[in-house]
Structure formats: C-alpha cells, structure tokens
Design a protein around this motif. Structure first.
Motif, short mmCIF file in Angstrom:
data_model
loop_
_atom_site.label_atom_id
_atom_site.label_comp_id
_atom_site.label_asym_id
_atom_site.label_seq_id
_atom_site.Cartn_x
_atom_site.Cartn_y
_atom_site.Cartn_z
N ILE A 46 0.81 -1.09 0.05
CA ILE A 46 -0.04 0.17 -0.09
C ILE A 46 0.96 1.19 0.01
O ILE A 46 1.88 1.56 0.90
CB ILE A 46 -0.96 -0.04 1.10
N LEU A 49 -3.09 5.82 1.76
CA LEU A 49 -4.49 5.63 2.12
C LEU A 49 -5.20 7.17 1.91
O LEU A 49 -4.60 8.11 2.43
CB LEU A 49 -4.76 5.10 3.50
N TYR A 59 -7.47 2.47 -0.56
CA TYR A 59 -5.94 2.02 -0.65
C TYR A 59 -5.54 2.34 -2.11
O TYR A 59 -5.86 1.92 -2.94
CB TYR A 59 -5.82 0.55 -0.15
N GLU A 77 -7.35 2.99 8.26
CA GLU A 77 -6.03 3.59 8.50
C GLU A 77 -5.48 2.67 9.69
O GLU A 77 -4.50 2.50 9.70
CB GLU A 77 -6.34 5.06 9.18
N PHE A 80 -4.44 -0.50 8.32
CA PHE A 80 -3.08 -0.02 7.50
C PHE A 80 -1.85 -0.14 8.54
O PHE A 80 -0.78 -1.02 8.31
CB PHE A 80 -3.02 1.30 6.87
#
Length: 93
Positions: A46, A49, A59, A77, A80
């Motif tokens: 990733i 975001l 993403y 978040e 992530f």
C-alpha cells in the motif's frame, strides 16, 4: 465470516468482499470485481490511504490499483497501521 476488516501477523489485510466498492486501475477500461471470498492485501504494497475522486476511502497500491471500500477512514487507517506493524487484530466485526 465474522469480520469486515482484519490484519494478520504476516502483514496481510483481509477485507470482506461486501465491503469492497471497486478495484480499479487508472486509465484502464474496466475494473476488477471481488466475488465470494475476502480481498487479501499485503500492507507493504500500500502506497498511501486517501479518498478517490468519488470521495470513497481508498487504498492506493504500488502496482497502480486502487481499492475503494465501504468502511470509515479511521478503520482503514487502523488496519493499515496494524498491517504494517504485523499485528493480528480484528478492526471491525
């Protein structure tokens, strides 16, 4: 499936298929669809975001794909961050 989004110790993020709005790649003709099982994303892939052009939580991936979801920005978040730290956690049930 008792979760909407969860992370694993391997750094993977699992997102329930019904929470995915769209998987797309800019400048491509059609987007991919998720059918059935969860979408599995490696947190290390990733890039960042943010929100897409339709204001959906998204993403943005290293390979150019965008994964837009029906979850709150804070939940995405948190997933992530837990994925990057390789912590197993169910973010939303």
């Amino acid at each position: 499936m008792s979760y909407t989004i969860k992370t694993t110790e391997e750094g993977l993020i699992y997102i329930k298929a019904s929470s995915i709005i769209r998987i797309s790649r800019p400048n491509s003709i059609d987007g991919a669809k998720v059918s059935g099982g969860p979408l599995i994303i490696n947190a290390d892939h990733i890039t960042f975001l943010s929100f897409d052009t339709e204001s959906k939580v998204t993403y943005f991936m290293m390979n150019g794909f965008q994964v837009s979801m029906k979850i709150l920005y804070q939940e995405a978040e948190e997933a992530f961050q837990y994925g990057k730290s390789r912590t197993e956690k169910i973010i939303k049930e």
